[in-house]
Write a protein that holds these residues in place. Structure first.
Motif, PDB file in Angstrom:
ATOM      1  N   GLN A   1      41.877  50.829  48.553  1.00  0.00           N
ATOM      2  CA  GLN A   1      41.298  51.756  47.575  1.00  0.00           C
ATOM      3  C   GLN A   1      42.365  52.739  47.083  1.00  0.00           C
ATOM      4  O   GLN A   1      42.424  53.054  45.900  1.00  0.00           O
ATOM      5  CB  GLN A   1      40.128  52.488  48.193  1.00  0.00           C
ATOM      6  CG  GLN A   1      39.325  53.283  47.198  1.00  0.00           C
ATOM      7  CD  GLN A   1      38.075  53.868  47.841  1.00  0.00           C
ATOM      8  OE1 GLN A   1      37.940  53.911  49.056  1.00  0.00           O
ATOM      9  NE2 GLN A   1      37.166  54.318  47.018  1.00  0.00           N
TER      10      GLN A   1
ATOM     11  N   PRO B   1      40.315  46.477  45.072  1.00  0.00           N
ATOM     12  CA  PRO B   1      38.967  46.419  45.662  1.00  0.00           C
ATOM     13  C   PRO B   1      39.020  46.360  47.192  1.00  0.00           C
ATOM     14  O   PRO B   1      39.878  45.691  47.768  1.00  0.00           O
ATOM     15  CB  PRO B   1      38.380  45.118  45.108  1.00  0.00           C
ATOM     16  CG  PRO B   1      39.233  44.744  43.960  1.00  0.00           C
ATOM     17  CD  PRO B   1      40.577  45.338  44.193  1.00  0.00           C
ATOM     18  N   LYS B   2      38.074  47.039  47.842  1.00  0.00           N
ATOM     19  CA  LYS B   2      38.052  47.115  49.310  1.00  0.00           C
ATOM     20  C   LYS B   2      37.746  45.779  49.971  1.00  0.00           C
ATOM     21  O   LYS B   2      38.055  45.592  51.140  1.00  0.00           O
ATOM     22  CB  LYS B   2      37.042  48.161  49.768  1.00  0.00           C
ATOM     23  CG  LYS B   2      37.470  49.574  49.447  1.00  0.00           C
ATOM     24  CD  LYS B   2      36.524  50.574  50.050  1.00  0.00           C
ATOM     25  CE  LYS B   2      35.404  50.839  49.084  1.00  0.00           C
ATOM     26  NZ  LYS B   2      34.474  51.863  49.555  1.00  0.00           N
TER      27      LYS B   2
ATOM     28  N   LYS C   1      30.896  35.667  43.871  1.00  0.00           N
ATOM     29  CA  LYS C   1      30.673  36.053  42.471  1.00  0.00           C
ATOM     30  C   LYS C   1      31.548  35.277  41.498  1.00  0.00           C
ATOM     31  O   LYS C   1      31.190  35.113  40.340  1.00  0.00           O
ATOM     32  CB  LYS C   1      30.907  37.559  42.293  1.00  0.00           C
ATOM     33  CG  LYS C   1      29.833  38.404  42.932  1.00  0.00           C
ATOM     34  CD  LYS C   1      30.072  39.870  42.656  1.00  0.00           C
ATOM     35  CE  LYS C   1      29.028  40.735  43.327  1.00  0.00           C
ATOM     36  NZ  LYS C   1      29.289  42.165  43.113  1.00  0.00           N
TER      37      LYS C   1
ATOM     38  N   GLY D   1      38.976  47.292  35.574  1.00  0.00           N
ATOM     39  CA  GLY D   1      37.898  46.402  35.981  1.00  0.00           C
ATOM     40  C   GLY D   1      38.359  44.987  36.279  1.00  0.00           C
ATOM     41  O   GLY D   1      37.569  44.133  36.651  1.00  0.00           O
ATOM     42  N   LYS D   2      39.647  44.708  36.110  1.00  0.00           N
ATOM     43  CA  LYS D   2      40.194  43.362  36.321  1.00  0.00           C
ATOM     44  C   LYS D   2      41.281  43.407  37.390  1.00  0.00           C
ATOM     45  O   LYS D   2      42.084  44.332  37.441  1.00  0.00           O
ATOM     46  CB  LYS D   2      40.825  42.818  35.035  1.00  0.00           C
ATOM     47  CG  LYS D   2      39.856  42.597  33.914  1.00  0.00           C
ATOM     48  CD  LYS D   2      39.101  41.317  34.127  1.00  0.00           C
ATOM     49  CE  LYS D   2      38.216  41.012  32.929  1.00  0.00           C
ATOM     50  NZ  LYS D   2      37.345  39.897  33.180  1.00  0.00           N
TER      51      LYS D   2
ATOM     52  N   ASP E   1      37.069  39.711  37.542  1.00  0.00           N
ATOM     53  CA  ASP E   1      36.410  41.003  37.635  1.00  0.00           C
ATOM     54  C   ASP E   1      36.649  41.565  39.032  1.00  0.00           C
ATOM     55  O   ASP E   1      36.389  40.892  40.029  1.00  0.00           O
ATOM     56  CB  ASP E   1      34.908  40.881  37.389  1.00  0.00           C
ATOM     57  CG  ASP E   1      34.576  40.679  35.923  1.00  0.00           C
ATOM     58  OD1 ASP E   1      35.355  41.147  35.074  1.00  0.00           O
ATOM     59  OD2 ASP E   1      33.537  40.059  35.634  1.00  0.00           O
ATOM     60  N   ALA E   2      37.131  42.789  39.109  1.00  0.00           N
ATOM     61  CA  ALA E   2      37.427  43.419  40.399  1.00  0.00           C
ATOM     62  C   ALA E   2      36.172  43.543  41.254  1.00  0.00           C
ATOM     63  O   ALA E   2      36.241  43.518  42.484  1.00  0.00           O
ATOM     64  CB  ALA E   2      38.075  44.787  40.187  1.00  0.00           C
ATOM     65  N   SER E   3      35.010  43.651  40.626  1.00  0.00           N
ATOM     66  CA  SER E   3      33.759  43.793  41.384  1.00  0.00           C
ATOM     67  C   SER E   3      33.484  42.596  42.294  1.00  0.00           C
ATOM     68  O   SER E   3      32.784  42.706  43.276  1.00  0.00           O
ATOM     69  CB  SER E   3      32.588  44.011  40.429  1.00  0.00           C
ATOM     70  OG  SER E   3      32.389  42.857  39.632  1.00  0.00           O
ATOM     71  N   ALA E   4      34.066  41.445  41.981  1.00  0.00           N
ATOM     72  CA  ALA E   4      33.875  40.255  42.809  1.00  0.00           C
ATOM     73  C   ALA E   4      34.531  40.399  44.178  1.00  0.00           C
ATOM     74  O   ALA E   4      34.229  39.647  45.094  1.00  0.00           O
ATOM     75  CB  ALA E   4      34.434  39.019  42.102  1.00  0.00           C
TER      76      ALA E   4
ATOM     77  N   GLU F   1      34.622  43.409  45.919  1.00  0.00           N
ATOM     78  CA  GLU F   1      34.108  44.576  46.647  1.00  0.00           C
ATOM     79  C   GLU F   1      33.432  44.112  47.909  1.00  0.00           C
ATOM     80  O   GLU F   1      33.007  42.968  48.031  1.00  0.00           O
ATOM     81  CB  GLU F   1      33.126  45.370  45.771  1.00  0.00           C
ATOM     82  CG  GLU F   1      33.785  46.108  44.630  1.00  0.00           C
ATOM     83  CD  GLU F   1      34.789  47.162  45.066  1.00  0.00           C
ATOM     84  OE1 GLU F   1      34.709  47.673  46.194  1.00  0.00           O
ATOM     85  OE2 GLU F   1      35.683  47.456  44.262  1.00  0.00           O
TER      86      GLU F   1
ATOM     87  N   ASP G   1      30.647  43.378  50.502  1.00  0.00           N
ATOM     88  CA  ASP G   1      29.204  43.118  50.424  1.00  0.00           C
ATOM     89  C   ASP G   1      28.512  44.076  51.364  1.00  0.00           C
ATOM     90  O   ASP G   1      28.827  44.136  52.542  1.00  0.00           O
ATOM     91  CB  ASP G   1      28.883  41.677  50.830  1.00  0.00           C
ATOM     92  CG  ASP G   1      29.429  40.676  49.828  1.00  0.00           C
ATOM     93  OD1 ASP G   1      29.515  41.031  48.629  1.00  0.00           O
ATOM     94  OD2 ASP G   1      29.749  39.548  50.236  1.00  0.00           O
TER      95      ASP G   1
END
Length: 107
Positions: A3, A8-9, A43, A84-85, A99-102, A104, A106
């Motif tokens: 972080q 992403p963590k 994701k 975001g990437k 996508d960086a959210s993939a 994170e 869970d």
């Protein structure tokens, strides 16, 4: 640490880690797993393989095409202009962004 670097963590699976270290002075980091680890990021439907020892030099602001080959990732970065990437680059110069959210954790 991830972080802190803008990554992403969930980039590294946390189960089976024996040791983790990060030297902020020179950016060297390492992760030791009990055994080779395969992990699927649901994701983006991508499976990656982590060696028992993962080492890297990391710094804030640092900067895989899909083939039928396993390629080592030599760079992972998130551009400040596109937070975001997350981009993964191989030693052959191939790269791919997701996508960086993939990546994170869970919850």
């Amino acid at each position: 640490m991830l972080q802190e670097l803008g990554l992403p963590k969930g980039l590294f699976p946390l189960d089976d880690i024996e040791e983790f270290g990060y030297n902020r002075a020179n950016g060297f980091m390492w992760i030791l797993h009990r055994k080779k680890k395969e992990h699927t990021f649901k994701k983006i439907k991508q499976t990656v393989s982590y060696a028992t020892e993962v080492t890297a030099f990391a710094e804030k602001g640092v900067k895989t095409k899909e083939l039928m080959l396993w390629l080592s990732v030599v760079e992972v970065y998130v551009e400040e202009s596109s937070p975001g990437k997350i981009t993964f680059k191989t030693g052959t110069g191939l790269s791919d962004s997701f996508d960086a959210s993939a990546f994170e954790l869970d919850m």
